[in-house]
Design an enzyme around this catalytic site. Structure first.
Site, PDB file in Angstrom:
ATOM      1  N   THR A 107     -32.442 -36.163  20.856  1.00 47.05           N
ATOM      2  CA  THR A 107     -33.291 -37.303  20.443  1.00 47.05           C
ATOM      3  C   THR A 107     -34.057 -37.844  21.645  1.00 47.05           C
ATOM      4  O   THR A 107     -33.539 -37.899  22.744  1.00 47.05           O
ATOM      5  CB  THR A 107     -32.401 -38.430  19.879  1.00 47.05           C
ATOM      6  OG1 THR A 107     -31.619 -37.907  18.827  1.00 47.05           O
ATOM      7  CG2 THR A 107     -33.243 -39.600  19.365  1.00 47.05           C
ATOM      8  N   GLY A 163     -30.121 -38.858  10.231  1.00 48.13           N
ATOM      9  CA  GLY A 163     -29.533 -39.859  11.129  1.00 48.13           C
ATOM     10  C   GLY A 163     -30.379 -41.113  11.178  1.00 48.13           C
ATOM     11  O   GLY A 163     -31.192 -41.386  10.309  1.00 48.13           O
ATOM     12  N   THR A 208     -30.363 -43.829  20.288  1.00 48.49           N
ATOM     13  CA  THR A 208     -29.926 -42.423  20.270  1.00 48.49           C
ATOM     14  C   THR A 208     -28.418 -42.421  20.259  1.00 48.49           C
ATOM     15  O   THR A 208     -27.782 -43.139  21.014  1.00 48.49           O
ATOM     16  CB  THR A 208     -30.421 -41.638  21.507  1.00 48.49           C
ATOM     17  OG1 THR A 208     -29.807 -40.342  21.512  1.00 48.49           O
ATOM     18  CG2 THR A 208     -30.095 -42.347  22.812  1.00 48.49           C
TER      19      THR A 208
END
Lengths: 132, 182
Positions: A1, A31, A52
């Protein structure tokens, strides 16, 4: 990420996050990165945020919006709000980190994992890179 | 109070032992380049949205990071990408999820924010929208990297190991390996 938060010359904040998701991901799992308020949020009144980490915990804790709300309704600094929301994620057993920038150019980069790739640049172009 | 941009390249287990000096240098160089790309936009009087997009596009194009080119693999051996962007002034936002052929998902997220009345588009629809907006569409093979492929094989082996020991599922807080961060 990967993520970025920025403050332009007009005093406007923006946040962005992009991810390849999770290794060995199944069943179409998504996510927090693309979910506004969870992994990505920006509000000129408070801060721009990009997260993240373990997405499920960032979604359930609405981490990016929660940071903004702590600043707006409780008057916390971006640093204190960032610490608090990452602590909440840890308390539930999750982990990860975030970057945040407020309208005055104050930055926060809290995380509770072994490491996090982070970078900052100031108005006059000074760059700092942190990995651990 | 002097920062104009902050970026991240992901969080997780970054073991000093596995970080060679060459690798660390490569990460630092990539992060610096992304910061400079965003900074140039800000210095030129462009918007913070342009700065965010410029920095993230550079990181998406760098296979070191789990986004864009360096995306990790799903269990089915595919790359499913997600991205979001938000404007602090108007509170407008755009996002895409589960896309497999958009070279720079952050650009697709921006297109959703500025050229649709929606906030989030997913999968094939998002890909169709990106194509109609003229964004770069690539063959899924573009996202293949040896490193990430090996990461998937390792994760599948670990999962098989766990299943053998009868605890394939890891309830939260039970030390779920954070290999998923890529």
């Amino acid at each position: 990420t990967v993520g970025a938060v920025a403050l332009d010359k007009d005093g406007n904040l923006a946040a962005g996050t992009s991810t390849g998701g999770m290794t060995n991901k199944k069943f179409g799992r998504v996510g927090d990165s693309p979910i506004i308020g969870a992994g990505t949020y920006a509000n000129n009144k408070t801060a721009a945020v990009s997260g993240t980490g373990w997405g499920e915990f960032f979604i359930r804790n609405v981490v990016a919006y929660d940071l903004s709300a702590l600043m707006e309704y409780k008057g916390l600094t971006v640093r204190d709000a960032g610490e608090q929301v990452i602590k909440k994620v840890g308390a539930m057993g999750g982990d990860g980190g975030l970057i945040a920038l407020d309208q005055k150019g104050n930055a926060a980069m809290p995380f509770n994992t072994a490491g996090m790739y982070r970078g900052t640049i100031t108005k006059d172009g000074t760059i700092e890179i942190y990995i651990y | 109070g002097q920062y104009v941009m902050v970026i991240h390249g992901g969080a997780g287990t970054i073991l000093r032992s596995s970080m060679t000096p060459e690798k660390e240098k490569a990460y630092r160089t990539a992060l610096e380049a992304a910061l400079k790309a965003g900074y140039q936009k800000i210095n030129a009087g462009s918007s913070s949205l342009d700065a965010v997009q410029a920095a993230i596009t550079m990181l998406e194009d760098n296979p070191l990071f789990n986004a864009g080119k360096g995306a990790v693999f799903t269990h089915d051996g595919k790359n499913e990408l997600d991205a979001a962007i938000m404007d602090g002034k108007s509170l407008k936002a755009g996002a895409v999820a589960g896309v497999t052929v958009i070279k720079n998902p952050i650009m697709a997220a921006r297109a959703v924010m500025e050229r649709s009345e929606h906030v989030m588009l997913i999968g094939k629809g998002a890909e169709q929208f990106a194509k109609e907006c003229g964004l770069t569409i690539v063959d899924p093979k573009y996202f293949y990297t040896e490193d990430r492929w090996k990461g998937l094989q390792k994760a599948i082996e670990e999962e098989a190991e766990k299943n053998k020991r009868g605890n394939g599922y890891n309830p939260p807080g039970t030390g779920y390996p954070d290999y998923k961060f890529g």
